[in-house]
Scaffold this motif. Structure first.
Motif, mmCIF file in Angstrom:
data_model
loop_
_atom_site.group_PDB
_atom_site.id
_atom_site.type_symbol
_atom_site.label_atom_id
_atom_site.label_comp_id
_atom_site.label_asym_id
_atom_site.label_seq_id
_atom_site.Cartn_x
_atom_site.Cartn_y
_atom_site.Cartn_z
ATOM 1 N N LEU A 221 -6.733 -1.876 2.430
ATOM 2 C CA LEU A 221 -5.538 -2.610 2.010
ATOM 3 C C LEU A 221 -4.825 -3.113 3.260
ATOM 4 O O LEU A 221 -4.509 -2.312 4.155
ATOM 5 C CB LEU A 221 -4.610 -1.701 1.200
ATOM 6 N N VAL A 222 -4.573 -4.409 3.312
ATOM 7 C CA VAL A 222 -3.944 -5.017 4.487
ATOM 8 C C VAL A 222 -2.662 -5.707 4.069
ATOM 9 O O VAL A 222 -2.697 -6.685 3.314
ATOM 10 C CB VAL A 222 -4.898 -6.022 5.159
ATOM 11 N N GLU A 223 -1.544 -5.219 4.566
ATOM 12 C CA GLU A 223 -0.233 -5.751 4.200
ATOM 13 C C GLU A 223 0.235 -6.796 5.194
ATOM 14 O O GLU A 223 -0.155 -6.782 6.365
ATOM 15 C CB GLU A 223 0.815 -4.640 4.152
ATOM 16 N N ILE B 51 -10.392 0.204 -8.128
ATOM 17 C CA ILE B 51 -8.928 0.167 -8.204
ATOM 18 C C ILE B 51 -8.495 -0.134 -9.626
ATOM 19 O O ILE B 51 -9.051 -1.023 -10.283
ATOM 20 C CB ILE B 51 -8.367 -0.911 -7.273
ATOM 21 N N TYR B 52 -7.503 0.590 -10.092
ATOM 22 C CA TYR B 52 -6.910 0.245 -11.388
ATOM 23 C C TYR B 52 -5.418 -0.055 -11.195
ATOM 24 O O TYR B 52 -4.978 -1.177 -11.271
ATOM 25 C CB TYR B 52 -7.118 1.382 -12.385
ATOM 26 N N CYS B 53 -4.662 0.948 -10.870
ATOM 27 C CA CYS B 53 -3.235 0.760 -10.599
ATOM 28 C C CYS B 53 -3.042 0.335 -9.141
ATOM 29 O O CYS B 53 -3.737 0.838 -8.245
ATOM 30 C CB CYS B 53 -2.499 2.068 -10.867
ATOM 31 N N MET B 54 -2.106 -0.591 -8.897
ATOM 32 C CA MET B 54 -1.698 -0.924 -7.540
ATOM 33 C C MET B 54 -0.185 -0.897 -7.477
ATOM 34 O O MET B 54 0.496 -1.230 -8.470
ATOM 35 C CB MET B 54 -2.212 -2.296 -7.108
ATOM 36 N N GLY B 55 0.339 -0.526 -6.329
ATOM 37 C CA GLY B 55 1.788 -0.415 -6.238
ATOM 38 C C GLY B 55 2.301 -0.469 -4.817
ATOM 39 O O GLY B 55 1.534 -0.634 -3.861
ATOM 40 N N TYR C 2 4.617 0.441 2.066
ATOM 41 C CA TYR C 2 3.179 0.669 2.014
ATOM 42 C C TYR C 2 2.603 0.159 0.705
ATOM 43 O O TYR C 2 3.154 0.426 -0.379
ATOM 44 C CB TYR C 2 2.866 2.160 2.116
ATOM 45 N N CYS C 3 1.495 -0.523 0.796
ATOM 46 C CA CYS C 3 0.705 -0.887 -0.364
ATOM 47 C C CYS C 3 -0.154 0.306 -0.752
ATOM 48 O O CYS C 3 -0.621 1.056 0.125
ATOM 49 C CB CYS C 3 -0.180 -2.078 0.004
ATOM 50 N N ALA C 4 -0.350 0.496 -2.055
ATOM 51 C CA ALA C 4 -1.102 1.647 -2.529
ATOM 52 C C ALA C 4 -1.989 1.261 -3.697
ATOM 53 O O ALA C 4 -1.659 0.357 -4.461
ATOM 54 C CB ALA C 4 -0.144 2.754 -2.957
ATOM 55 N N ALA C 5 -3.092 1.961 -3.825
ATOM 56 C CA ALA C 5 -4.001 1.707 -4.948
ATOM 57 C C ALA C 5 -4.549 3.032 -5.434
ATOM 58 O O ALA C 5 -4.802 3.963 -4.661
ATOM 59 C CB ALA C 5 -5.140 0.789 -4.517
ATOM 60 N N GLY C 6 -4.720 3.104 -6.772
ATOM 61 C CA GLY C 6 -5.226 4.339 -7.343
ATOM 62 C C GLY C 6 -6.002 4.095 -8.609
ATOM 63 O O GLY C 6 -6.361 2.969 -8.918
ATOM 64 N N GLY C 7 -6.194 5.183 -9.361
ATOM 65 C CA GLY C 7 -6.897 5.095 -10.621
ATOM 66 C C GLY C 7 -5.915 4.826 -11.739
ATOM 67 O O GLY C 7 -5.269 3.784 -11.776
ATOM 68 N N PRO C 8 -5.782 5.791 -12.673
ATOM 69 C CA PRO C 8 -4.876 5.547 -13.797
ATOM 70 C C PRO C 8 -3.425 5.337 -13.394
ATOM 71 O O PRO C 8 -2.693 4.605 -14.053
ATOM 72 C CB PRO C 8 -5.031 6.817 -14.640
ATOM 73 N N TYR D 267 -5.759 5.087 -2.017
ATOM 74 C CA TYR D 267 -5.870 4.244 -0.826
ATOM 75 C C TYR D 267 -4.481 3.767 -0.403
ATOM 76 O O TYR D 267 -3.654 3.416 -1.255
ATOM 77 C CB TYR D 267 -6.759 3.030 -1.106
ATOM 78 N N TRP D 268 -4.282 3.702 0.911
ATOM 79 C CA TRP D 268 -3.017 3.259 1.486
ATOM 80 C C TRP D 268 -3.242 2.109 2.459
ATOM 81 O O TRP D 268 -4.259 2.077 3.165
ATOM 82 C CB TRP D 268 -2.350 4.385 2.271
#
Length: 122
Positions: free
Chosen positions: A4-6, A31-35, A95-101, A111-112
Motif C-alpha cells: 500500500l503506497v500513500e 483485500i476486502y475491507c480498506m480503510g 495510514y492506509c490499511a487493508a484487511g479481510g472482513p 496490511y499497512w
C-alpha cells in the motif's frame, strides 16, 4: 502480499482540505475491507474510516463524520480520503490499511501503508 503506497499528505490551515490516496499493489484479491487510520503523537492508532465492496458500505468515526469522505476506485486499485473542514486536532500520521472482513481496528488489519503526515495549523 499486498503493498500500500500513500500520497497526498501535507500542511494546511484550519478549514482547508486535503485528499489522501492509497494505491494497492500485489495480491489485490486478498483485500476486502480498506480503510484509513491515524495516529497522533502520544496517542493510539485509531481507525477513522473504512469501505467495503458492493453497495458502498462505509464507516466513519464520530470525530470525522460529515467532514471526511472515503472512496475506492476498483479499476485503479486506489483508495481515497477526502478531508474537508480540517481542524488542528486532525493533525496526525495517516495510514492506509487493508484487511479481510473488517479493518476498523488495528487487530483486523493485514496490511499497512507507510503513512503520510497531515498537519493542520490554527
Amino acid at each position: 502480499q499486498v503493498q500500500l503506497v500513500e500520497s497526498g499528505g501535507g500542511s494546511v490551515q484550519a478549514g482547508g482540505s486535503l485528499r489522501l490516496s492509497c494505491a494497492a499493489f500485489g495480491s489485490i484479491n486478498s483485500i476486502y475491507c480498506m480503510g484509513w487510520f491515524r495516529q497522533a503523537p502520544g496517542k493510539e492508532r485509531e481507525g477513522i474510516a473504512a469501505i467495503w465492496p458492493g453497495g458502498g458500505n462505509t464507516y466513519y468515526v464520530d470525530s470525522v463524520k460529515g467532514r471526511f469522505t472515503i472512496s475506492r476506485d476498483y479499476a485503479k486499485n486506489t483508495l481515497y480520503l477526502q478531508m474537508n473542514s480540517l481542524k488542528p486536532e486532525d493533525t496526525a500520521m495517516y495510514y492506509c490499511a487493508a484487511g479481510g472482513p473488517g479493518c476498523t481496528v488495528v487487530a483486523e488489519v493485514n496490511y499497512w501503508g507507510q503513512g503520510t503526515q497531515v498537519t493542520v495549523s490554527s
